[in-house]
Design a protein around this motif. Structure first.
Motif, PDB file in Angstrom:
ATOM      1  N   LEU A 170       0.828  -1.204   0.000  1.00 36.27           N
ATOM      2  CA  LEU A 170       0.000   0.000   0.000  1.00 36.27           C
ATOM      3  C   LEU A 170       0.868   1.263   0.000  1.00 36.27           C
ATOM      4  O   LEU A 170       0.432   2.322  -0.440  1.00 36.27           O
ATOM      5  N   LEU A 171       2.111   1.125   0.489  1.00 37.04           N
ATOM      6  CA  LEU A 171       3.034   2.267   0.578  1.00 37.04           C
ATOM      7  C   LEU A 171       4.244   2.136  -0.340  1.00 37.04           C
ATOM      8  O   LEU A 171       5.024   3.081  -0.469  1.00 37.04           O
ATOM      9  N   ASN A 172       4.414   0.971  -0.935  1.00 36.83           N
ATOM     10  CA  ASN A 172       5.681   0.676  -1.620  1.00 36.83           C
ATOM     11  C   ASN A 172       5.999   1.638  -2.759  1.00 36.83           C
ATOM     12  O   ASN A 172       7.167   1.864  -3.076  1.00 36.83           O
ATOM     13  N   HIS A 173       4.954   2.182  -3.375  1.00 35.19           N
ATOM     14  CA  HIS A 173       5.171   3.081  -4.523  1.00 35.19           C
ATOM     15  C   HIS A 173       5.320   4.540  -4.092  1.00 35.19           C
ATOM     16  O   HIS A 173       5.365   5.431  -4.936  1.00 35.19           O
ATOM     17  N   GLY A 174       5.405   4.767  -2.766  1.00 32.29           N
ATOM     18  CA  GLY A 174       5.803   6.087  -2.281  1.00 32.29           C
ATOM     19  C   GLY A 174       4.761   7.182  -2.291  1.00 32.29           C
ATOM     20  O   GLY A 174       5.094   8.355  -2.499  1.00 32.29           O
ATOM     21  N   PRO A 175       3.490   6.863  -2.009  1.00 31.11           N
ATOM     22  CA  PRO A 175       2.479   7.923  -2.027  1.00 31.11           C
ATOM     23  C   PRO A 175       2.618   8.871  -0.833  1.00 31.11           C
ATOM     24  O   PRO A 175       3.111   8.491   0.228  1.00 31.11           O
ATOM     25  N   THR A 176       2.136  10.079  -1.019  1.00 31.35           N
ATOM     26  CA  THR A 176       1.892  10.975   0.109  1.00 31.35           C
ATOM     27  C   THR A 176       0.727  10.390   0.902  1.00 31.35           C
ATOM     28  O   THR A 176      -0.218   9.853   0.326  1.00 31.35           O
ATOM     29  N   VAL A 177       0.788  10.473   2.232  1.00 32.03           N
ATOM     30  CA  VAL A 177      -0.252   9.853   3.066  1.00 32.03           C
ATOM     31  C   VAL A 177      -0.923  10.890   3.968  1.00 32.03           C
ATOM     32  O   VAL A 177      -0.433  12.014   4.133  1.00 32.03           O
ATOM     33  N   ASP A 186      -7.057  18.568  -2.870  1.00 23.37           N
ATOM     34  CA  ASP A 186      -7.294  19.802  -2.116  1.00 23.37           C
ATOM     35  C   ASP A 186      -7.370  19.504  -0.617  1.00 23.37           C
ATOM     36  O   ASP A 186      -6.741  20.188   0.204  1.00 23.37           O
ATOM     37  N   LEU A 187      -8.105  18.468  -0.248  1.00 25.39           N
ATOM     38  CA  LEU A 187      -8.195  18.037   1.151  1.00 25.39           C
ATOM     39  C   LEU A 187      -6.792  17.764   1.714  1.00 25.39           C
ATOM     40  O   LEU A 187      -6.449  18.203   2.824  1.00 25.39           O
ATOM     41  N   THR A 188      -5.989  17.047   0.942  1.00 25.14           N
ATOM     42  CA  THR A 188      -4.649  16.660   1.404  1.00 25.14           C
ATOM     43  C   THR A 188      -3.788  17.890   1.647  1.00 25.14           C
ATOM     44  O   THR A 188      -3.094  17.996   2.667  1.00 25.14           O
ATOM     45  N   HIS A 189      -3.859  18.829   0.719  1.00 25.50           N
ATOM     46  CA  HIS A 189      -3.061  20.041   0.882  1.00 25.50           C
ATOM     47  C   HIS A 189      -3.558  20.857   2.082  1.00 25.50           C
ATOM     48  O   HIS A 189      -2.763  21.408   2.847  1.00 25.50           O
ATOM     49  N   ARG A 190      -4.877  20.893   2.268  1.00 27.60           N
ATOM     50  CA  ARG A 190      -5.411  21.685   3.376  1.00 27.60           C
ATOM     51  C   ARG A 190      -5.047  21.088   4.734  1.00 27.60           C
ATOM     52  O   ARG A 190      -4.637  21.823   5.647  1.00 27.60           O
ATOM     53  N   THR A 216      -6.822  26.612  14.190  1.00 21.70           N
ATOM     54  CA  THR A 216      -8.027  26.438  13.373  1.00 21.70           C
ATOM     55  C   THR A 216      -8.830  25.268  13.945  1.00 21.70           C
ATOM     56  O   THR A 216      -8.724  24.147  13.467  1.00 21.70           O
ATOM     57  N   PRO A 217      -9.625  25.530  15.000  1.00 19.53           N
ATOM     58  CA  PRO A 217     -10.317  24.442  15.678  1.00 19.53           C
ATOM     59  C   PRO A 217     -11.237  23.638  14.738  1.00 19.53           C
ATOM     60  O   PRO A 217     -11.463  22.458  14.978  1.00 19.53           O
ATOM     61  N   ASP A 218     -11.740  24.282  13.674  1.00 17.94           N
ATOM     62  CA  ASP A 218     -12.609  23.564  12.738  1.00 17.94           C
ATOM     63  C   ASP A 218     -11.832  23.086  11.505  1.00 17.94           C
ATOM     64  O   ASP A 218     -12.372  22.964  10.410  1.00 17.94           O
ATOM     65  N   LYS A 219     -10.541  22.808  11.721  1.00 12.82           N
ATOM     66  CA  LYS A 219      -9.658  22.378  10.630  1.00 12.82           C
ATOM     67  C   LYS A 219     -10.263  21.257   9.781  1.00 12.82           C
ATOM     68  O   LYS A 219     -10.285  21.349   8.552  1.00 12.82           O
ATOM     69  N   LEU A 220     -10.741  20.204  10.429  1.00 13.00           N
ATOM     70  CA  LEU A 220     -11.202  19.048   9.652  1.00 13.00           C
ATOM     71  C   LEU A 220     -12.401  19.409   8.787  1.00 13.00           C
ATOM     72  O   LEU A 220     -12.470  19.019   7.617  1.00 13.00           O
ATOM     73  N   ALA A 221     -13.334  20.166   9.349  1.00 15.11           N
ATOM     74  CA  ALA A 221     -14.497  20.588   8.557  1.00 15.11           C
ATOM     75  C   ALA A 221     -14.048  21.483   7.402  1.00 15.11           C
ATOM     76  O   ALA A 221     -14.504  21.323   6.265  1.00 15.11           O
ATOM     77  N   ARG A 222     -13.141  22.404   7.689  1.00 13.05           N
ATOM     78  CA  ARG A 222     -12.686  23.323   6.637  1.00 13.05           C
ATOM     79  C   ARG A 222     -11.923  22.603   5.537  1.00 13.05           C
ATOM     80  O   ARG A 222     -11.872  23.073   4.390  1.00 13.05           O
ATOM     81  N   ALA A 223     -11.287  21.507   5.894  1.00 12.39           N
ATOM     82  CA  ALA A 223     -10.546  20.747   4.879  1.00 12.39           C
ATOM     83  C   ALA A 223     -11.440  19.743   4.161  1.00 12.39           C
ATOM     84  O   ALA A 223     -10.997  19.085   3.218  1.00 12.39           O
ATOM     85  N   GLY A 224     -12.686  19.617   4.616  1.00 11.02           N
ATOM     86  CA  GLY A 224     -13.595  18.667   3.957  1.00 11.02           C
ATOM     87  C   GLY A 224     -13.370  17.223   4.359  1.00 11.02           C
ATOM     88  O   GLY A 224     -13.712  16.304   3.620  1.00 11.02           O
ATOM     89  N   VAL A 225     -12.800  17.021   5.554  1.00  7.44           N
ATOM     90  CA  VAL A 225     -12.518  15.659   6.021  1.00  7.44           C
ATOM     91  C   VAL A 225     -13.776  15.045   6.631  1.00  7.44           C
ATOM     92  O   VAL A 225     -14.402  15.640   7.521  1.00  7.44           O
ATOM     93  N   GLU A 226     -14.109  13.839   6.169  1.00  9.32           N
ATOM     94  CA  GLU A 226     -15.169  13.047   6.773  1.00  9.32           C
ATOM     95  C   GLU A 226     -14.504  11.807   7.375  1.00  9.32           C
ATOM     96  O   GLU A 226     -13.719  11.132   6.698  1.00  9.32           O
TER      97      GLU A 226
END
Lengths: 196, 196
Positions: free
Chosen positions: B16-23, B82-86, B95-105
Motif C-alpha cells: 500500500l506504501l511501496n510506490h511512495g504515495p503521500t499519506v 485539495d483536502l490533502t493540501h489543506r 483552526t479548531p474547525d480544521k477538519l471541517a474546513r478541509a472537507g474531512v469526513e
C-alpha cells in the motif's frame, strides 16, 4: 547523450525523493563497487538534509556502506526499469559480474569517491550517520545528504519537470513482482498556506 | 458511493506504501481527532509489517500519537488533492474547525478506535513502537501495522489496479508548493528473480 547534470541546492534536495520513487543505492569500498535497488528510501529532514533507506542484512551493498560510511542514492528512470529490477534481484555474492549483467554504467562526480549510476535522473551523495541500534534492529540507515545533482532535462529550478520531459525520464515506483508504476501527471492545487 | 473496503493481508500491507504515495496521518486522544498530511512515510518491514513516518514537533497529530500510542495512515486520492493540501497546511492549534474546513469526513473500522479518513484508497492501523531517541532527534516514528484495508476498486488481490480504476482514485505524490503528481502508467519487466 544530451544529459546535463546540474547541482541541486541542499535545501531543495529533499524534493528529489519527496514523490516516493524507487531508488538505486550504490557504494564503494576496498576496490569493490556495488549497486542495489531500494523501494524503501525516504526524505528525513530539510536542513541539514537527511534521508533514510532500509537495507537488508543480506545485501552486499549494505556491507560496503557500513565499512565505508558513504553511499549514493540515485533516482532511476523508466528507461532503466530492467536495470533497476536486475540490480534488485542479482547479488554480487553469487554473481561477480552483476553490474555488467544488469547493464550498469558508473561515472564519477568530482569531490565524491562514489560509484554513481549513469542514466539516472538525480543523484544524492550521502554520509552515513552511525546509528547502530536502528541498523541492527530495523535495517534502517540514516544518511546526511552532502551533495545533490539532477538531470536538467527533468529536474531544474528546484522542480521536477516530468510533464514536459521525455516520458522515459519519469521516475519508477515499485510494487512487487516486476511491476512498477511510472510517475504520472501533475495535480496542482491552490497553495493557500499563507492565506488560511 | 460504490466503494468496497476490503481487508489486506498483513504480508501484503507494505504494498500500500511501496510506490511512495503521500499519506494522511490521523490520530485520536482525549476526545480530539486530527488529520495531517505527510510525504515522508515509508514501509520498514514485511513481517511483522512496520512503517516509518516523519512527524514535525509542531504537529498536533504528533502530540495525539505520542499520548495515545496508536495512529492511522491512509492513502489519499487525486480526488482528495485539495483536502490533502489543506490538512497539511491548516493547524488544529489555530483552526479548531480544521477538519471541517478541509472537507474531512471520518469513519470507523470495527476493533480500531481510530479516526479513518473517508474516500481514501487504503488505510493502515498502526501501533506506535516507542523509540524516544528517534522521535526526539529525528522526528521519526515507527509503527507496527496491525490492520490494513483498501478500496477494492483500486487495490485487490494484493495489487494496485490504477490502470483500470477511475483516474480520480490514483495516489498523490507531493513535491512542494501545492504541486503533486498522480501515479502514472504501469511499467512491467520480466520477473526473472528465480532464474538469474
Amino acid at each position: 547523450m544530451d544529459q546535463q547534470i546540474l547541482p541541486v541546492a541542499p535545501e531543495k534536495s529533499y524534493r528529489l525523493l519527496n514523490h516516493g520513487p524507487t531508488v538505486l543505492v550504490s557504494a564503494r569500498f576496498g576496490g569493490v563497487d556495488n549497486v542495489m535497488a531500494a523501494a524503501w528510501a525516504c526524505a528525513l529532514d530539510f536542513a541539514p538534509p537527511k534521508l533514510t533507506v532500509v537495507l537488508d542484512k543480506s545485501a552486499k551493498t549494505r556491507d560496503l556502506i557500513e565499512k565505508r560510511g558513504r553511499f549514493a542514492i540515485q533516482v532511476p528512470t523508466v528507461a532503466q526499469a530492467d536495470l533497476t529490477h536486475r540490480v534488485g534481484h542479482l547479488s554480487l555474492a553469487d554473481t561477480p559480474d552483476k553490474l555488467a549483467r544488469a547493464g550498469v554504467e558508473l561515472f564519477g562526480i568530482e569531490g565524491h569517491d562514489l560509484p554513481f549510476v549513469a542514466g539516472c535522473s538525480a543523484w544524492l551523495a550521502c554520509r552515513l550517520r552511525p546509528e547502530p541500534g536502528n541498523q541492527a534492529v530495523y535495517d534502517l540507515f540514516i544518511g546526511d545528504i552532502v551533495g545533490a545533482w539532477a538531470d536538467g532535462r527533468v529536474f531544474r529550478d528546484g522542480h521536477w519537470r516530468f510533464e514536459t520531459a521525455d516520458p522515459r525520464l519519469r521516475s519508477l515506483h515499485y510494487v512487487a513482482g516486476g511491476h512498477f508504476y511510472a510517475i504520472g501527471e501533475p495535480v496542482i492545487v491552490p497553495d493557500e498556506s499563507d492565506d488560511v
